[in-house]
Each structure stands twice: as structure tokens, then as C-alpha cells.
Design a protein around this motif. Structure first.
Motif, PDB file in Angstrom:
ATOM      1  N   ARG A  16       0.813  -1.218   0.000  1.00  0.00           N
ATOM      2  CA  ARG A  16       0.000   0.000   0.000  1.00  0.00           C
ATOM      3  C   ARG A  16       0.848   1.270   0.000  1.00  0.00           C
ATOM      4  NH1 ARG A  16      -3.599   1.715   5.082  1.00  0.00           N
ATOM      5  NH2 ARG A  16      -1.565   2.464   5.751  1.00  0.00           N
ATOM      6  N   ASP A  17       1.810   1.365   0.890  1.00  0.00           N
ATOM      7  CA  ASP A  17       2.586   2.597   1.004  1.00  0.00           C
ATOM      8  C   ASP A  17       3.417   2.857  -0.250  1.00  0.00           C
ATOM      9  OD1 ASP A  17       1.455   2.956   3.480  1.00  0.00           O
ATOM     10  OD2 ASP A  17       3.213   2.263   4.597  1.00  0.00           O
ATOM     11  N   VAL A  42      -5.905   6.546   2.376  1.00  0.00           N
ATOM     12  CA  VAL A  42      -5.847   5.204   2.946  1.00  0.00           C
ATOM     13  C   VAL A  42      -6.767   5.145   4.165  1.00  0.00           C
ATOM     14  CG1 VAL A  42      -3.484   4.779   2.139  1.00  0.00           C
ATOM     15  CG2 VAL A  42      -3.855   5.756   4.416  1.00  0.00           C
ATOM     16  N   SER A  43      -7.071   3.929   4.582  1.00  0.00           N
ATOM     17  CA  SER A  43      -7.895   3.714   5.760  1.00  0.00           C
ATOM     18  C   SER A  43      -7.303   2.554   6.554  1.00  0.00           C
ATOM     19  CB  SER A  43      -9.332   3.376   5.344  1.00  0.00           C
ATOM     20  OG  SER A  43     -10.071   2.923   6.452  1.00  0.00           O
ATOM     21  N   ASP A  44      -7.151   2.734   7.856  1.00  0.00           N
ATOM     22  CA  ASP A  44      -6.645   1.653   8.701  1.00  0.00           C
ATOM     23  C   ASP A  44      -7.574   0.441   8.675  1.00  0.00           C
ATOM     24  OD1 ASP A  44      -4.405   3.093   9.418  1.00  0.00           O
ATOM     25  OD2 ASP A  44      -5.272   3.828  11.300  1.00  0.00           O
ATOM     26  N   GLU A  45      -8.850   0.677   8.379  1.00  0.00           N
ATOM     27  CA  GLU A  45      -9.818  -0.418   8.318  1.00  0.00           C
ATOM     28  C   GLU A  45      -9.641  -1.290   7.079  1.00  0.00           C
ATOM     29  OE1 GLU A  45     -13.656   1.381   8.696  1.00  0.00           O
ATOM     30  OE2 GLU A  45     -13.178   2.205  10.670  1.00  0.00           O
ATOM     31  N   GLN A  46      -8.961  -0.754   6.059  1.00  0.00           N
ATOM     32  CA  GLN A  46      -8.690  -1.507   4.830  1.00  0.00           C
ATOM     33  C   GLN A  46      -7.214  -1.319   4.479  1.00  0.00           C
ATOM     34  OE1 GLN A  46     -11.795  -1.150   1.736  1.00  0.00           O
ATOM     35  NE2 GLN A  46     -12.862   0.134   3.226  1.00  0.00           N
ATOM     36  N   PRO A  47      -6.313  -2.023   5.171  1.00  0.00           N
ATOM     37  CA  PRO A  47      -4.881  -1.761   5.052  1.00  0.00           C
ATOM     38  C   PRO A  47      -4.267  -2.085   3.690  1.00  0.00           C
ATOM     39  CG  PRO A  47      -5.273  -3.708   6.378  1.00  0.00           C
ATOM     40  CD  PRO A  47      -6.603  -3.079   6.137  1.00  0.00           C
ATOM     41  N   ASP A  48      -4.957  -2.830   2.862  1.00  0.00           N
ATOM     42  CA  ASP A  48      -4.432  -3.165   1.543  1.00  0.00           C
ATOM     43  C   ASP A  48      -5.259  -2.511   0.439  1.00  0.00           C
ATOM     44  OD1 ASP A  48      -2.356  -4.770   2.594  1.00  0.00           O
ATOM     45  OD2 ASP A  48      -3.747  -6.434   2.842  1.00  0.00           O
TER      46      ASP A  48
END
Length: 100
Positions: A16-17, A42-48
Motif C-alpha cells: 500500500r505505502d 488510505v484507511s486503517d480499516e482496509q490496510p491493503d
């Protein structure tokens, strides 16, 4: 009328990053061809998953951007990072309370 493209791109685990870094590289060419807004999130709830919100002067300007050598190179670099899961929506913007 303004054209909007709102989407999400699934990444391979841990990529992701790297995709965010690729998508947020400065590009004067995009604004020159008609991109008004290009936001990556980005969202921590959907890390990929990487989310992209684009606003263009026209749908044709968006299509033309896909032929730019720099955009084609970025797409080629992004492909190995993607999981194949993607989606979104495109629409013509009919108004906003923030502008006339």
C-alpha cells in the motif's frame, strides 16, 4: 461540466505505502491536461486498499491523461503492486455548494 472519477485499488499485502508514494509523485502534466483534483487516501480499516478521488475538466481530459508517457510509466510501475481488486464510479458533476 466537470468529470469525477472516484475509485479504490487493492494492493498486494504490504504494498500500500509503495503505491501511495507512486500515486502522489508531483506531476505538472496532470494539471496541464485538465486535472483539477487528484487525492490519494488510505484507511486503517482496509490496510491493503488505496482510495483515489479525481476531478477533471472533462471526461476527455481524463482519457487523454492515460496516454501521457509519465502516466503510462506509473501504471506499469503500479501493476505489480496491485491485487486485482478495484472498483469505483465515474460521474458528471452537476454542482457544488463550494463553487459557482
Amino acid at each position: 461540466m466537470t468529470f469525477a472519477n472516484i475509485g479504490h485499488l487493492g494492493t498486494k499485502p504490504g504494498a500500500r505505502d509503495e503505491l501511495v508514494a507512486l500515486l502522489t509523485r508531483p506531476s505538472a502534466e496532470l494539471s496541464e491536461i485538465g486535472c483539477l483534483l487528484y487525492e490519494v487516501g488510505v484507511s486503517d480499516e482496509q490496510p491493503d486498499t488505496v482510495f483515489v478521488a479525481e476531478l477533471w475538466t472533462t471526461a476527455e481530459a481524463h482519457q487523454a491523461s492515460l496516454q501521457l508517457p509519465s502516466v503510462r510509466a506509473a501504471i506499469a510501475q503500479a501493476m505489480p503492486l496491485l491485487s486485482g481488486e478495484m472498483g469505483g464510479t465515474r460521474f458528471e458533476v452537476v454542482g457544488s455548494p463550494l463553487r459557482s
